[in-house]
Structures are given as C-alpha cells and as structure tokens.
Design a protein around this motif. Structure first.
Motif, PDB file in Angstrom:
ATOM      1  N   PRO A  53       1.455 -76.872  65.708  1.00 17.70           N
ATOM      2  CA  PRO A  53       1.382 -78.192  66.330  1.00 17.70           C
ATOM      3  C   PRO A  53       2.745 -78.714  66.779  1.00 17.70           C
ATOM      4  O   PRO A  53       2.849 -79.397  67.802  1.00 17.70           O
ATOM      5  CB  PRO A  53       0.782 -79.066  65.225  1.00 17.70           C
ATOM      6  N   ALA A  54       3.807 -78.378  66.029  1.00 17.46           N
ATOM      7  CA  ALA A  54       5.144 -78.841  66.401  1.00 17.46           C
ATOM      8  C   ALA A  54       5.693 -78.128  67.626  1.00 17.46           C
ATOM      9  O   ALA A  54       6.620 -78.623  68.273  1.00 17.46           O
ATOM     10  CB  ALA A  54       6.095 -78.667  65.223  1.00 17.46           C
ATOM     11  N   SER A  55       5.144 -76.953  67.948  1.00 17.96           N
ATOM     12  CA  SER A  55       5.633 -76.190  69.104  1.00 17.96           C
ATOM     13  C   SER A  55       4.537 -76.028  70.159  1.00 17.96           C
ATOM     14  O   SER A  55       4.459 -75.012  70.844  1.00 17.96           O
ATOM     15  CB  SER A  55       6.139 -74.818  68.658  1.00 17.96           C
ATOM     16  N   ALA A  56       3.661 -77.045  70.263  1.00 20.29           N
ATOM     17  CA  ALA A  56       2.496 -76.943  71.150  1.00 20.29           C
ATOM     18  C   ALA A  56       2.896 -76.856  72.617  1.00 20.29           C
ATOM     19  O   ALA A  56       3.918 -77.412  73.044  1.00 20.29           O
ATOM     20  CB  ALA A  56       1.599 -78.153  70.942  1.00 20.29           C
ATOM     21  N   TRP A  57       2.081 -76.152  73.383  1.00 17.35           N
ATOM     22  CA  TRP A  57       2.214 -76.175  74.834  1.00 17.35           C
ATOM     23  C   TRP A  57       1.737 -77.520  75.362  1.00 17.35           C
ATOM     24  O   TRP A  57       1.079 -78.288  74.663  1.00 17.35           O
ATOM     25  CB  TRP A  57       1.391 -75.066  75.461  1.00 17.35           C
ATOM     26  N   LYS A  58       2.011 -77.744  76.647  1.00 11.28           N
ATOM     27  CA  LYS A  58       1.658 -79.023  77.242  1.00 11.28           C
ATOM     28  C   LYS A  58       0.544 -78.909  78.277  1.00 11.28           C
ATOM     29  O   LYS A  58      -0.339 -79.768  78.349  1.00 11.28           O
ATOM     30  CB  LYS A  58       2.883 -79.651  77.903  1.00 11.28           C
ATOM     31  N   SER A  59       0.528 -77.862  79.101  1.00 13.18           N
ATOM     32  CA  SER A  59      -0.299 -77.842  80.307  1.00 13.18           C
ATOM     33  C   SER A  59      -1.428 -76.821  80.237  1.00 13.18           C
ATOM     34  O   SER A  59      -1.349 -75.814  79.516  1.00 13.18           O
ATOM     35  CB  SER A  59       0.567 -77.544  81.537  1.00 13.18           C
TER      36      SER A  59
END
Length: 527
Positions: A53-59
């Motif tokens: 969750p801390a390194s989640a993608w955005k798109s």
C-alpha cells in the motif's frame, strides 16, 4: 521455470512483503511468491513498485501495461476513482487465477469509461481471472456501442474460469441496435479457431440504467452447423433494474444455470423485442428461483422466455408479476433449416407463480414442439383482462403442448385464444380458440373464473382456496398467500408427473404422501 523464479526473487527484493503469499507452482517445483499489486488514484505513484500500500501505483495505464502472472492480485484502493479503461493483461492457470479486487475500506473503487472506451473493463483472449468489488460506469455525450464489462474471445479456443462478481454497473448509454452492449457482455467468435467459455460465472452484481442489455452473451457458434456451446455458465444472484432492453440472456450455451436473479423494469427504452430473462440458441438451460417484474411493452415484454434454436429448457420456481407482455413466451421461428436451428423442443415450465402479468399469460408462438407446462399458478386480478393462453403463428404453429395441474385463478377477465394479427407495437388481435396449433393436452387443471379448456377430463372449476391470492409484493418470500388451505379442493388429486423435479416452489417434496396437488404449492401433510 528459471524466468519465473527470477521474477519472484526480484519482486521480493523490490518490496514484496507480508501481503504476498507463497504458492506452490502447478508443476510442483518450487514455492513462488504471488505478488499483490496495489493501485491508489490519490496517493499512488507509478514510479514505485506497487507491491505494498505504501508503494502503490497510481494509474490504470500502469496496470494495463503489465502482463500479470498466475496467482497475482490487483487491488484497487477503496473510494479511488479513475477515468479510463481497465484492461490488465495475462492469464492465470488452474488453481491460480489472477484476481482484481479492492483494499482499504468498504467503498468500491470506480472505473469511469466516460464514453471514450467501448468497454470500461475488458478481458480479451484471457482466462483464469476473477474480478470483484468495483463500481463501473461508461457514459458518453451521445449514444454509441458501449459496455461496462466485456469478456471477449476471438479465435482463442476454450477460455476457462472467468468469474465476474459483486460489481456495481450503472449508467452505460449504449445503442439500441446492438444487443450485446450495456452492462456485462461475454462474446466469442471463432472463424479461424472455434472459441467458447468453460466455467463462466456472473454473480451478485447490481446493474442499472444501462442500454441495451443487462447481462448478455453472444457467440457466432449459435448456428447448429458450427455448434460449439459454452459450458458451465452460471448467472446467479444478480439484481438488475431500469434496463433499456433485455435483462439476462444466455446464448450458445449447454447446461447454463440462471438462478436467484431479480430483473425489474426491463425494456424501458428499446424499440426492439426484449424479455427480462431468457435463453436463445441454448440447450439444457435451467432458469430457476428468479423474479421478473415491470417489463415494459408488448415487444415482447414477458418475464421469461424459452426462445428458438433451444432444446430442453427448464423454467421453474420463478415469480413473474406486472410484466406488460405477460408471464411467459415459448417461441420458435419456423422456416430455418436444421443446419441453422434445432427449433424449440422439450421446454418444461413448472412450479412458477404469475401475478397480474398483463395482456397475456403464456404465449406459444411458432412451431414449438413438445412443451410441458404443469403445476403453475397464474393469478389475474380484478382490474385486468388477459389472453391467459395465447397461441400464435410465427411461420408455423405449435404441436404437442401439455398443460397439467395448473391453477388459473381469474378475478378479472381472461380467455384461451389465438393471435389473428399483431400490430407494430407487439399487441395482438385475438380470437377465441387455439388457432392451428395441434395436439394440445389438458388434464387436471383448475379453471377458476375462466372457461374450461377443451377435453380436460379431470378439470376443476371451483375456488382452489388459496390462502391469500394476489397479495404477493416484491420477492419470492412474499408468495405464501398462494399456498393451499387445508380444505382446498386442489389438494391430493393432481395428475402424477414423471421426473417432476421432486419439489415445489417452496422446496416441499413432490409427490408428498403418494399424491400430487394442483398449482405451485405441494402440501406436505398426509391427512
């Protein structure tokens, strides 16, 4: 094996954590981490690895660019919103599907196609996928061919294990002249390589304000010369309302089960012919424990339908009410060659309740053969006038239809009739009688408030003494008023039916105490 192991080690080094589960490879060679990829439209960053969750993608573009591996998971952040298309690549394997779901709360993440994509969520030539817990919409400034979810095969062969579950799909402004567009559509074409689905499940979805269809399947293998039906198709627990055209339709399937769905207010905006729940070009379909109500218009406008090029359809334990076109259509378009159509043969309709369906009760159209209609209860309220049973011509007339143990309860006006002509809006001009239909058999029906059909040697014409007819509301659980009172004359004197399905609408054993009742309720005491 070497490349996959390398990927697993790389994922571990880059940040796979306790969220990733170790799973045995199908070949049994080694335990390999199955990565979980997180996507957060607000706090995500596509430059990160995505595996926590801390390194989640955005798109969505980041998701769509990756080819996922068996067993991997894609989790979208609760309450996130994306404009665009979700089309993740790759396929799972048996026992290790790729899954799409949500994390971090109880509000479904939203995929909004904005009308810019034909399909807001797409799987094409992929298998072993499970997609759940998303909200999907796809509205553009003008109508165009659009879908919420599209599972598509094109010269692929067999695609296994596609599960579409617990989605909310709404506001898809598709076109009226293409049936497979709207909410959820599964399609297969295979001019070069015959294609079909095996183990397709569409379950527990809510679909509303979509055009043209709610859930619709399509395949070029519907024609009998290319018959290659999808198998293990299960459509269950879906709730549909405010549908432009058809509600739920299975096409080119063998053994499909359509159960425990609710379709309300179908055919709201279409100029075509639509029904709430039906099967076309499908064998051995079971349609059961569904509710259909409020279907608009008389083109066709029924709650349920066993359509042409279909064999051995079973329609049982359903509740139909307030549909403009009636309870049931059984039809076959005559004139097709055997290489194209198998006609409509062997339809069984049993233990259903129809309450205040409009204009027609049951319409048997065209050269339908060997239908068996028994132990249904059809109620016509005081304010309604209905062609209770309507035979009609569609390049031919029906043969060998049997009616046993039904209760026709008419508090309004009804008659048995045939279609003389049909207007462009689907309404029939009718006359008394059965037209040119042949070999109709009636036995042990109860005709309360309507004349007895010809040659029913064990007919009843008395009040069947239902507990509270006409009091059904929404839901099958509201139908207890259609049970028989202890003093009902319709108890214990129905015609025994072989292979009767073994139970009534409420699950009571049939026969009970060595006897069969009339209507959709079977008493279970031996007094």
């Amino acid at each position: 094996m070497k490349n996959l192991l390398g990927f697993g080690l790389l994922g571990t080094l880059l940040g796979s954590n306790g969220d990733a589960s170790a799973v045995r490879r199908p070949d049994g060679c080694a335990d390999v981490p199955s990565n979980i990829y997180y996507v957060d439209s607000r706090a995500g960053d596509d430059s990160k690895v995505g595996t926590s969750p801390a390194s989640a993608w955005k798109s969505l573009e980041k998701v769509n660019a990756r080819t996922f591996l068996p067993g991997e998971r894609i989790l979208l952040k609760s309450s996130s919103m994306w404009n665009g298309q979700l089309w993740p690549k790759g396929s799972g394997v048996e026992g290790r599907p790729i899954t799409v779901g949500m994390y971090g709360g109880g509000v479904k993440p939203v995929i909004n196609g904005e009308g810019l994509f034909e399909d807001a969520v797409l799987l094409k030539n992929q298998e072993y996928w499970e997609i759940a817990d998303l909200e999907i919409t796809n509205t553009g400034p003008q109508r165009a061919e659009r879908r919420g979810v599209h599972v598509a095969l094109e010269n692929y062969g067999e695609a296994h294990h596609i599960y579409i579950r617990s989605l909310t799909i709404h506001d898809v402004n598709g076109v009226d002249d293409v049936k497979p567009n709207g909410g959820i559509n599964y399609t297969s074409v295979g001019a070069k390589k015959p294609s079909r689905f095996v183990d397709l499940r569409i379950e527990n979805n809510e679909i509303y304000r979509v055009d043209r269809s709610g859930i619709f399947g399509w395949a070029d293998s519907w024609v009998r010369s290319k018959w290659n039906p999808s198998l293990e198709v299960r459509l269950r627990g879906n709730h549909l309302h405010d549908i432009g055209g058809d509600g739920i339709v299975v096409v080119a399937t063998d053994g499909a089960i359509v159960e425990r769905n609710v379709v309300g207010h179908a055919n709201q905006r279409s100029d075509g012919y639509n029904v709430a729940i039906w099967a076309w070009s499908a064998d051995n379909t079971v349609i059961q424990h569904n509710e259909a109500y409020g279907t608009k218009g008389q083109r066709d406008g029924e709650g349920f339908d066993s359509d042409w090029n279909s064999r051995n359809t079973v329609i049982q334990y359903n509740y139909s009410h307030d549909n403009d076109g009636g309870f049931l259509l059984i039809c076959n378009e005559g004139g097709h060659k055997p290489a194209e159509s198998a006609g409509n043969t062997g339809t069984v309709v049993r233990y259903n309740i129809s309450q205040n369906d409009r204009t027609r009760g049951i319409n048997i159209a065209g050269p339908v053969k060997e239908s068996l209609i028994y132990n249904n209860t059809i109620y016509v309220g005081p304010d309604h006038s209905v062609d209770l049973l309507l035979f009609s011509d569609w390049h031919g007339w029906s043969e060998g239809t049997s009616f046993y143990n039904n209760i026709f309860y008419v508090a309004g006006t009804a008659r048995f009739s045939y279609g003389v002509s049909r207007a462009s809006d689907g309404a029939y001009v009718t006359a008394h009688g059965f037209g040119e239909s042949k070999d109709n058999l009636f036995d042990a029906n109860d005709y309360y408030g309507v004349e007895v059909a010809a040659s029913d040697s064990h007919a009843l014409t008395v009040d069947p003494k239902l507990i509270a007819p006409g009091q059904g509301t929404d839901g099958i659980l509201s139908l207890t008023g259609y049970r028989l009172q202890a003093a009902s004359p319709a108890r214990k004197n129905g015609k025994p039916i072989e292979k009767s399905g073994e139970q009534d609408l409420w699950g009571h054993a049939v026969p009970s105490c060595g006897a069969t009742d009339r209507g959709a309720f079977q008493s279970d005491d031996c007094k």
